[in-house]
Design an enzyme around this catalytic site. Structure first.
Site, PDB file in Angstrom:
ATOM      1  CE  LYS A  40      84.444  66.437  39.199  1.00  0.00           C
ATOM      2  NZ  LYS A  40      85.258  67.638  39.267  1.00  0.00           N
TER       3      LYS A  40
ATOM      4  CE  LYS B 240      91.521  61.012  42.095  1.00  0.00           C
ATOM      5  NZ  LYS B 240      91.129  61.982  42.769  1.00  0.00           N
TER       6      LYS B 240
ATOM      7  CE  LYS C 141      88.229  66.345  48.561  1.00  0.00           C
ATOM      8  NZ  LYS C 141      88.696  67.706  48.489  1.00  0.00           N
TER       9      LYS C 141
HETATM   10  P1  ADP Z   1      88.926  64.549  45.507  1.00  0.00           P
HETATM   11  O1  ADP Z   1      89.142  63.636  44.327  1.00  0.00           O
HETATM   12  O2  ADP Z   1      88.842  63.790  46.768  1.00  0.00           O
HETATM   13  O3  ADP Z   1      87.773  65.510  45.296  1.00  0.00           O
HETATM   14  P2  ADP Z   1      90.548  66.772  44.927  1.00  0.00           P
HETATM   15  O4  ADP Z   1      90.182  66.598  43.496  1.00  0.00           O
HETATM   16  O5  ADP Z   1      90.002  67.923  45.680  1.00  0.00           O
HETATM   17  O6  ADP Z   1      90.214  65.419  45.661  1.00  0.00           O
HETATM   18  O7  ADP Z   1      92.125  66.760  45.023  1.00  0.00           O
HETATM   19  C1  ADP Z   1      92.937  67.602  45.825  1.00  0.00           C
HETATM   20  C2  ADP Z   1      94.389  67.242  45.581  1.00  0.00           C
HETATM   21  O8  ADP Z   1      94.643  65.914  46.077  1.00  0.00           O
HETATM   22  C3  ADP Z   1      94.774  67.189  44.102  1.00  0.00           C
HETATM   23  O9  ADP Z   1      96.094  67.647  43.942  1.00  0.00           O
HETATM   24  C4  ADP Z   1      94.661  65.741  43.743  1.00  0.00           C
HETATM   25  O10 ADP Z   1      95.453  65.380  42.673  1.00  0.00           O
HETATM   26  C5  ADP Z   1      95.114  65.080  45.035  1.00  0.00           C
HETATM   27  N1  ADP Z   1      94.451  63.789  45.191  1.00  0.00           N
HETATM   28  C6  ADP Z   1      93.137  63.571  45.357  1.00  0.00           C
HETATM   29  N2  ADP Z   1      92.855  62.264  45.470  1.00  0.00           N
HETATM   30  C7  ADP Z   1      94.049  61.630  45.370  1.00  0.00           C
HETATM   31  C8  ADP Z   1      94.442  60.269  45.408  1.00  0.00           C
HETATM   32  N3  ADP Z   1      93.564  59.298  45.614  1.00  0.00           N
HETATM   33  N4  ADP Z   1      95.750  59.966  45.265  1.00  0.00           N
HETATM   34  C9  ADP Z   1      96.667  60.948  45.094  1.00  0.00           C
HETATM   35  N5  ADP Z   1      96.359  62.250  45.049  1.00  0.00           N
HETATM   36  C10 ADP Z   1      95.070  62.605  45.181  1.00  0.00           C
END
Ligand code: ADP
Ligand code: TRP
Length: 325
Positions: free
Chosen positions: A112, A192, A195
C-alpha cells in the site's frame, strides 16, 4: 468447527471477492457442523476511506451483497465490525504483545505504501485488528484469498505470543482455508483484481456497464485465425474461473486451435458472468428497496456475536488485569 471471515467495505464487491471468498462462505454455512461468522470490516476500511457517509453506504451495500449472494442469516451470523466494539479493545491488548518487526514485515502494508497511500498507524496496525477479529470469536478456520495468508500467519504469531505470556489455552490458534484452484482472480488489466486497483468486474454492476468492463479486458494482438497464448492471458484465466469444469476442454480449444477472436471470447465471458449471478442480481435489487431488513440482520448478528465473545473478553481482561471481573 467455528468459521469466521470478513470483507472490507471499500467498494463494490467484485468477482475476485466472490471466487476468493464469498463462494466459500456460502458453501461452509451449508455444513451443519460449522458455526459461521461473517462480518463487514468497516473499522478496517477507515484506514483508507475518510468519508463517513461513503463508508456507511458501502457497509450497507456489502451486507446486502452478502445476503444476495447466498449468505443466510438463519445459518450464519452476519454483522458489522463496528457494532462489536470489543474488537478494538482486544486489538489494543494484542498490540501490546505484537513485536514491531512482525508488522514491519507485512506485505500488504508495504504494497500500500509503495502504491502511494500515505501510511497511518491504523494501516500499519491493520494485522493486529484482523487478529482481534479472528481471535475474539475463537475461530478455528478462516476462509480467505491467498493474499491474506500472511495476515493469518501474523494472527497465529500474535495468539501464540499472548498465550505464552498469559496462559496456554486462552486464545485459539486459527488456520486459513484457501481454495487453491482459484487462488487469485485477475482484473481487467491482468493484475490481481482489487477494488483498490480500479480493475474490477463488479458482480452487481448494471449489465451495460459490466459489458463495457468485460470488453476492456486487456488482450494481446494475436490475429483471429491464430492460436492464442494461454499463459498470462487474462481472458483465458477469467473464462476458466467461470466455465463449469466439465465444459472446460471445449472452451480451452477456442484458445489453442485459433479461429476465435478475443471479442467473441469476451461475449462468451459476459454471458457466463450474467448466468452465474442472475438470481443474486435479482435478489440484490429487492434488497436495495428493503434497507430495514438488512439493518435488522446486522443488528441481530451483532447481538449474537457479542454473546459468544463476552467470555473471551472477560478472560482476556482478567488475565491482563484490566477492569472489574
Ligand atoms: P480488494 O483487494 O478488492 O480490496 P479485499 O481485500 O476486501 O478485496 O478482499 C476480500 C476477500 O476477497 C479476501 O478474502 C480476499 O482474499 C478475496 N479477494 C480479493 N481479491 C481477490 C482476487 N482477485 N482473487 C481472489 N480472491 C480475492
Ligand atoms: N484483511 C481482509 C481483506 O482485506 C479483511 C478482513 C479483516 C478479514 N478482518 C478479517 C478477513 C478477519 C478474515 C478474517 O480481505
Amino acid at each position: 468447527m467455528r468459521i469466521l471471515s470478513g470483507v472490507q467495505p471499500t467498494g463494490k464487491l467484485h468477482i475476485g471477492n466472490y471466487f476468493g471468498a464469498i463462494r466459500q462462505f456460502v458453501a461452509l454455512q451449508r455444513d451443519p457442523a460449522n458455526e459461521c461468522y461473517y462480518f463487514v470490516a468497516d473499522m478496517h476500511a477507515i484506514t483508507t476511506i475518510k468519508d463517513g457517509r461513503e463508508l456507511r453506504e458501502n457497509s450497507f451495500m456489502v451486507a446486502a451483497d452478502f445476503i444476495a449472494l447466498g449468505l443466510d442469516p438463519a445459518r450464519s451470523v452476519l454483522y458489522r465490525q463496528s457494532d462489536v466494539p470489543e474488537v478494538a479493545e482486544l486489538a489494543w491488548m494484542l498490540s501490546t504483545v505484537t513485536p514491531m518487526g512482525l508488522l514491519q514485515r507485512g506485505h500488504s502494508y508495504k504494497d500500500k505504501v509503495a502504491k502511494g497511500i500515505t501510511p497511518n498507524h491504523g494501516l500499519f496496525a491493520y494485522p493486529v485488528l484482523m487478529a482481534a477479529d479472528i481471535l475474539i470469536v475463537r475461530a478455528d478456520r478462516v476462509p480467505v484469498g491467498k493474499d491474506q495468508k500472511q495476515h493469518l500467519e501474523m494472527t497465529r504469531d500474535i495468539a501464540v505470543a499472548f498465550n505464552q505470556i498469559y496462559g496456554d489455552e486462552l486464545l485459539r490458534v486459527p488456520e486459513e482455508l484457501i481454495l487453491p484452484e482459484v487462488a487469485v482472480v485477475p482484473g481487467v488489466d491482468g493484475q490481481k483484481m482489487s477494488k483498490s486497483y480500479g480493475n474490477t468486474l463488479e458482480i452487481f454492476a448494471p449489465e451495460a456497464e459490466l459489458k463495457k468492463r468485460v470488453m476492456s479486458i486487456v488482450t494481446d494482438s494475436t490475429p483471429v485465425a491464430d492460436p492464442k497464448p494461454t499463459r498470462g492471458n487474462t481472458l483465458y484465466a477469467l473464462l476458466k474461473v467461470f466455465t463449469p469444469a466439465g465444459q472446460w476442454a471445449g472452451s480451452k480449444k477456442l484458445f489453442t486451435e485459433g479461429g476465435t477472436g478475443y471479442g467473441e471470447m469476451k461475449k462468451k465471458l459476459l454471458g457466463l458472468i450474467l448466468d452465474t449471478f442472475r438470481e443474486a442480481r435479482t435478489r440484490r435489487e429487492q434488497l436495495e428497496q428493503d434497507h430495514s431488513y438488512v439493518e435488522g440482520v446486522l443488528r441481530d448478528g451483532s447481538e449474537r456475536a457479542r454473546e459468544v465473545i463476552s467470555k473471551v473478553m472477560t478472560d482476556c481482561r482478567r488475565v491482563c488485569g484490566l477492569g472489574w471481573v
